[in-house]
Design a protein around this motif. Sequence first.
Motif, PDB file in Angstrom:
ATOM      1  N   ILE A  67       0.846  -1.185   0.000  1.00 25.57           N
ATOM      2  CA  ILE A  67       0.000   0.000   0.000  1.00 25.57           C
ATOM      3  C   ILE A  67       0.886   1.241   0.000  1.00 25.57           C
ATOM      4  O   ILE A  67       1.713   1.413   0.877  1.00 25.57           O
ATOM      5  CB  ILE A  67      -0.926   0.000   1.236  1.00 25.57           C
ATOM      6  CG1 ILE A  67      -1.775  -1.271   1.228  1.00 25.57           C
ATOM      7  CG2 ILE A  67      -1.788   1.256   1.271  1.00 25.57           C
ATOM      8  CD1 ILE A  67      -2.444  -1.564   2.540  1.00 25.57           C
ATOM      9  N   ALA A  77      -0.920  -5.540   3.211  1.00 25.89           N
ATOM     10  CA  ALA A  77      -2.158  -6.138   3.695  1.00 25.89           C
ATOM     11  C   ALA A  77      -2.482  -7.366   2.861  1.00 25.89           C
ATOM     12  O   ALA A  77      -2.008  -7.503   1.726  1.00 25.89           O
ATOM     13  CB  ALA A  77      -3.300  -5.127   3.621  1.00 25.89           C
ATOM     14  N   HIS A  92      -8.488  -1.672  -4.889  1.00 26.37           N
ATOM     15  CA  HIS A  92      -9.503  -1.084  -4.014  1.00 26.37           C
ATOM     16  C   HIS A  92      -8.938   0.152  -3.324  1.00 26.37           C
ATOM     17  O   HIS A  92      -7.738   0.402  -3.348  1.00 26.37           O
ATOM     18  CB  HIS A  92      -9.946  -2.126  -2.987  1.00 26.37           C
ATOM     19  CG  HIS A  92      -8.786  -2.784  -2.290  1.00 26.37           C
ATOM     20  ND1 HIS A  92      -8.248  -3.964  -2.707  1.00 26.37           N
ATOM     21  CD2 HIS A  92      -8.044  -2.386  -1.238  1.00 26.37           C
ATOM     22  CE1 HIS A  92      -7.222  -4.276  -1.938  1.00 26.37           C
ATOM     23  NE2 HIS A  92      -7.073  -3.337  -1.027  1.00 26.37           N
ATOM     24  N   HIS A  94      -7.800   2.578  -0.298  1.00 28.08           N
ATOM     25  CA  HIS A  94      -7.192   2.470   1.027  1.00 28.08           C
ATOM     26  C   HIS A  94      -7.502   3.721   1.833  1.00 28.08           C
ATOM     27  O   HIS A  94      -7.637   4.806   1.268  1.00 28.08           O
ATOM     28  CB  HIS A  94      -5.677   2.267   0.901  1.00 28.08           C
ATOM     29  CG  HIS A  94      -5.317   0.923   0.358  1.00 28.08           C
ATOM     30  ND1 HIS A  94      -4.763   0.741  -0.873  1.00 28.08           N
ATOM     31  CD2 HIS A  94      -5.494  -0.312   0.887  1.00 28.08           C
ATOM     32  CE1 HIS A  94      -4.589  -0.559  -1.084  1.00 28.08           C
ATOM     33  NE2 HIS A  94      -5.031  -1.223  -0.037  1.00 28.08           N
ATOM     34  N   CYS A 105      -7.737  -1.534   4.263  1.00 30.06           N
ATOM     35  CA  CYS A 105      -8.199  -1.830   2.914  1.00 30.06           C
ATOM     36  C   CYS A 105      -9.713  -1.683   2.913  1.00 30.06           C
ATOM     37  O   CYS A 105     -10.387  -2.286   3.739  1.00 30.06           O
ATOM     38  CB  CYS A 105      -7.890  -3.271   2.534  1.00 30.06           C
ATOM     39  SG  CYS A 105      -6.144  -3.630   2.417  1.00 30.06           S
TER      40      CYS A 105
HETATM   41 ZN   LIG Z   1      -5.589  -3.174   0.287  1.00 28.89          ZN
END
Ligand SMILES: [Zn+2]
Length: 138
Positions: A67, A77, A92, A94, A105
Amino acid sequence: MNKIEQHLKHHKLRITQVRLDILRYFQNHKTALSHADLEQHFSKHFDRVTIYRTLTSFLENGLIHKIPDDSGIAKYALCRHDSIAHSTVDEHVHFKCKNCGKIECLHALEIPKLHLPKKYKPESANLLIEGTCALCNA
Ligand SMILES: [Zn+2]
Ligand SMILES: [Zn+2]
């Protein structure tokens, strides 16, 4: 074979103690973890090189994702998808909490498709939203 062992096998990783322990630690955490977080937790059991190698193998085999964070400290993650390679399908949003510093997440939130100018080919996209998290706002 338990679920964690199956998870490693599915991602084509040999089962070792360090992988089992680190994977379990990720599964027990809802927020992203940095190398330093893991080092601190596992300092009595594994050295930093072993932890680093484990993170690298998890990244390469699609178990975790990196990330991006403006602090310069990479956080990781667990991936939710089952595919072995990284895919843009799983991208997705964060969320970084300015109060407690946690990064989460938000798997339910996909990064919206943007229409780039002609001849630009996107390969990946990141969206980090900063603010205060649900726990801090409770
Ligand atoms: Zn994530
Ligand atoms: Zn917070």
